[in-house]
Design a protein around this motif. Sequence first.
Motif, PDB file in Angstrom:
ATOM      1  N   PRO A 162      22.564  54.965  31.031  1.00 11.75           N
ATOM      2  CA  PRO A 162      21.887  54.003  31.827  1.00 11.75           C
ATOM      3  C   PRO A 162      22.115  52.529  31.232  1.00 11.75           C
ATOM      4  N   GLN A 163      22.656  51.492  31.912  1.00 15.27           N
ATOM      5  CA  GLN A 163      22.628  50.314  31.554  1.00 15.27           C
ATOM      6  C   GLN A 163      21.931  49.276  32.424  1.00 15.27           C
ATOM      7  N   LEU A 164      21.465  48.145  31.890  1.00 14.14           N
ATOM      8  CA  LEU A 164      20.702  47.079  32.800  1.00 14.14           C
ATOM      9  C   LEU A 164      21.367  45.928  32.381  1.00 14.14           C
ATOM     10  N   SER A 165      21.980  45.182  33.546  1.00 12.32           N
ATOM     11  CA  SER A 165      22.737  43.995  33.269  1.00 12.32           C
ATOM     12  C   SER A 165      22.114  42.909  34.097  1.00 12.32           C
ATOM     13  N   VAL A 166      21.824  41.445  33.567  1.00  9.78           N
ATOM     14  CA  VAL A 166      21.032  40.900  33.870  1.00  9.78           C
ATOM     15  C   VAL A 166      21.603  39.450  33.840  1.00  9.78           C
ATOM     16  N   MET A 167      21.397  38.548  35.147  1.00 12.51           N
ATOM     17  CA  MET A 167      21.731  37.286  34.986  1.00 12.51           C
ATOM     18  C   MET A 167      20.955  36.441  36.099  1.00 12.51           C
ATOM     19  N   SER A 168      21.009  35.231  35.934  1.00 11.86           N
ATOM     20  CA  SER A 168      19.871  34.365  36.887  1.00 11.86           C
ATOM     21  C   SER A 168      20.775  33.104  37.394  1.00 11.86           C
ATOM     22  N   HIS A 169      20.339  33.080  38.732  1.00  9.01           N
ATOM     23  CA  HIS A 169      21.045  31.658  39.338  1.00  9.01           C
ATOM     24  C   HIS A 169      20.090  31.013  40.239  1.00  9.01           C
ATOM     25  N   SER A 190      37.162  56.389  30.412  1.00 10.21           N
ATOM     26  CA  SER A 190      36.969  57.856  30.726  1.00 10.21           C
ATOM     27  C   SER A 190      36.968  57.704  32.415  1.00 10.21           C
ATOM     28  N   GLU A 191      37.044  59.073  32.904  1.00  8.45           N
ATOM     29  CA  GLU A 191      36.683  59.113  34.355  1.00  8.45           C
ATOM     30  C   GLU A 191      35.386  58.536  34.655  1.00  8.45           C
ATOM     31  N   THR A 192      34.339  58.715  33.833  1.00 12.88           N
ATOM     32  CA  THR A 192      33.203  58.289  33.991  1.00 12.88           C
ATOM     33  C   THR A 192      32.729  56.892  33.578  1.00 12.88           C
ATOM     34  N   ASP A 193      33.438  56.365  32.778  1.00 13.50           N
ATOM     35  CA  ASP A 193      33.235  54.986  32.280  1.00 13.50           C
ATOM     36  C   ASP A 193      34.674  54.264  32.041  1.00 13.50           C
ATOM     37  N   SER A 194      35.009  53.542  33.319  1.00 11.76           N
ATOM     38  CA  SER A 194      35.978  53.003  33.417  1.00 11.76           C
ATOM     39  C   SER A 194      36.540  51.774  32.584  1.00 11.76           C
ATOM     40  N   LYS A 195      35.362  51.385  31.828  1.00 13.81           N
ATOM     41  CA  LYS A 195      35.242  49.997  31.272  1.00 13.81           C
ATOM     42  C   LYS A 195      35.574  48.786  31.864  1.00 13.81           C
ATOM     43  N   VAL A 196      34.937  48.770  33.138  1.00 11.44           N
ATOM     44  CA  VAL A 196      35.259  47.567  34.053  1.00 11.44           C
ATOM     45  C   VAL A 196      33.965  47.110  34.406  1.00 11.44           C
ATOM     46  N   PHE A 197      33.955  45.755  34.460  1.00  6.74           N
ATOM     47  CA  PHE A 197      32.605  44.970  34.746  1.00  6.74           C
ATOM     48  C   PHE A 197      32.629  44.330  35.906  1.00  6.74           C
ATOM     49  N   ARG A 198      31.567  43.982  36.745  1.00  5.04           N
ATOM     50  CA  ARG A 198      31.849  43.293  37.978  1.00  5.04           C
ATOM     51  C   ARG A 198      30.844  41.865  37.982  1.00  5.04           C
ATOM     52  N   LEU A 199      31.365  41.062  38.265  1.00  2.00           N
ATOM     53  CA  LEU A 199      30.299  39.832  38.749  1.00  2.00           C
ATOM     54  C   LEU A 199      30.540  39.544  40.407  1.00  2.00           C
ATOM     55  N   SER A 200      29.558  38.874  40.568  1.00  2.00           N
ATOM     56  CA  SER A 200      29.451  38.477  42.027  1.00  2.00           C
ATOM     57  C   SER A 200      28.764  37.280  42.480  1.00  2.00           C
ATOM     58  N   ALA A 201      29.223  36.436  43.333  1.00  2.00           N
ATOM     59  CA  ALA A 201      28.384  35.382  43.867  1.00  2.00           C
ATOM     60  C   ALA A 201      28.213  35.646  45.533  1.00  2.00           C
ATOM     61  N   GLN A 202      26.971  35.317  45.753  1.00  2.00           N
ATOM     62  CA  GLN A 202      26.608  35.390  47.200  1.00  2.00           C
ATOM     63  C   GLN A 202      26.405  34.278  47.606  1.00  2.00           C
ATOM     64  N   ALA A 245      25.308  37.897  40.446  1.00  2.45           N
ATOM     65  CA  ALA A 245      25.186  39.281  39.851  1.00  2.45           C
ATOM     66  C   ALA A 245      26.117  39.827  38.966  1.00  2.45           C
ATOM     67  N   PHE A 246      25.659  40.866  38.251  1.00  2.00           N
ATOM     68  CA  PHE A 246      26.566  41.257  36.913  1.00  2.00           C
ATOM     69  C   PHE A 246      26.352  42.989  37.005  1.00  2.00           C
ATOM     70  N   GLN A 247      27.272  43.436  36.593  1.00  2.00           N
ATOM     71  CA  GLN A 247      26.902  44.909  36.328  1.00  2.00           C
ATOM     72  C   GLN A 247      28.362  45.541  35.988  1.00  2.00           C
ATOM     73  N   VAL A 248      28.139  46.672  35.150  1.00  2.00           N
ATOM     74  CA  VAL A 248      29.092  47.410  34.240  1.00  2.00           C
ATOM     75  C   VAL A 248      29.279  48.714  34.697  1.00  2.00           C
ATOM     76  N   SER A 249      30.476  49.204  34.642  1.00  2.19           N
ATOM     77  CA  SER A 249      30.414  50.832  34.506  1.00  2.19           C
ATOM     78  C   SER A 249      29.667  51.472  33.261  1.00  2.19           C
ATOM     79  N   ALA A 250      29.390  52.470  33.406  1.00  3.02           N
ATOM     80  CA  ALA A 250      28.315  53.102  32.268  1.00  3.02           C
ATOM     81  C   ALA A 250      28.502  54.500  31.969  1.00  3.02           C
ATOM     82  N   VAL A 251      28.331  54.708  30.660  1.00  6.90           N
ATOM     83  CA  VAL A 251      28.515  56.162  30.205  1.00  6.90           C
ATOM     84  C   VAL A 251      26.996  56.518  29.952  1.00  6.90           C
TER      85      VAL A 251
END
Length: 449
Positions: free
Chosen positions: A392-399, A21-33, A384-390
């Motif tokens: 509140p959501q918590l997304s966790v990872m460690s490195h 939907s407009e609010t929840d694109s069903k896309v998630f993001r991963l990133s490396a700094q 880091a890891f995050q998702v679009s959300a309909v």
Amino acid sequence: MTRRNWVRLDNASNIFLAARSETDSKVFRLSAQMDHEVDPQMLQTALDRTYDRYRLYHAVLRRAVFWYYLQDSDLRPYVTADDKPTCAPIYDADRRGLLFRVMHHDERIVLEVFHALSDGTGALWFLTDLVAEYLRVRYPEQQRALENTGPINLVPQSGQVDDGATEHELVTDSFARYFRGRRDKQPNETPTGPRAGGAAKKVHRVTGTRTPDFRTRAVELTMPAKQVLELARAESISLTMYLTALFFESIRVSSDGSDTTRTLSASVPVNLRQFFPSTSPRNFFATVRVEHTYGHGADDVGSVGRHLDSQFRPKATPEALEKKLRRFIRFEKMPLLRIVPRPLKDVILRGINWASNRGLTVAMSNLGRVNLGEPADSHVQRMAFQVSAVRPQLSVMSHAGLLTATFTSPFIETDHIRAFVRLLTGQGIDVQVAAARVTEAELEQETDT
């Protein structure tokens, strides 16, 4: 005329298409700094090489009369600046395009993926291979040392893998491999459709002010992983359930308090590859629902976490997950549903998803600890890891000893995040906070600076 390879979408992917939907694109993001500013030309070279090894990521989404399918393409991805709102829509039904994007911003390499293509684990394989290839390009003198760099902790613990999937091909999904075959029925198992478990309860749902242009509100917390893990171990529960209990408590204390007795629930995904070995990066996960009703016993974080853990463990066994998934797939294969046109299927799935959402307060996802091996780990400061959300959501990872917990929400309010941080700092945890701007005032401030 070139004949294109294609595969039908699995049942999880079909839900993502119907529910976006407009609010929840069903896309998630991963990133490396990284430990340096990313060179976009070198990143493009690395992307070209990595892309050639992941045939699945060449796929575009097509529509037929009765179902969606992934089809191979000759399209090539191009690295761009990270100048879009986080988790912005990727799939456009009117445009034939790839289902992921690679971006860069200062020291960050960013991968965003439409969930119908891949799940978090599959995307993490792609990102870690991309980072490894980028480091080989940037540090040719470390070429030999970087040869074995990869997502060490994500490879299945068995020698068994999906046939043809080791090169990340466009193959039949692992749900079909493991759960669609014939099997003798177990005692007390009946071939019914999806069922709701337990008596119906009124579940607390978080409300708030929608962001002005439907962009996702994202707030990223970084903290020492070992210290938070010690808090969970002190309560004799997993890190995932400890953080879920902490999430519940932050929701409870930041609300208006009008409900003295309320039930909070969470959806927690389980990576099926740990039980049913697969090297396919396509979606291969199941979700487990846990809940706690406040006001009927001990409600401290440790007690709530143990209550959640006692629900999660029996539901996350291979046997319980297999039974649940076989039931879902039998429902999917019902003759009447198979002949329903795709647009009507979308309506049905959207309704099922809406009904499921009504019974959830939050969502919690933990991708675990990522170990790339040296010398790559020394060049990656955190992931880091995050998702679009309909909701509140918590997304966790460690490195590299750092735990990154990213809150996402369709609302501008951050009271529950402040409460979460206070709960951690009250336990002596040093928490660093970074927030993306979403309101008009915040965006104007960003432009001014």
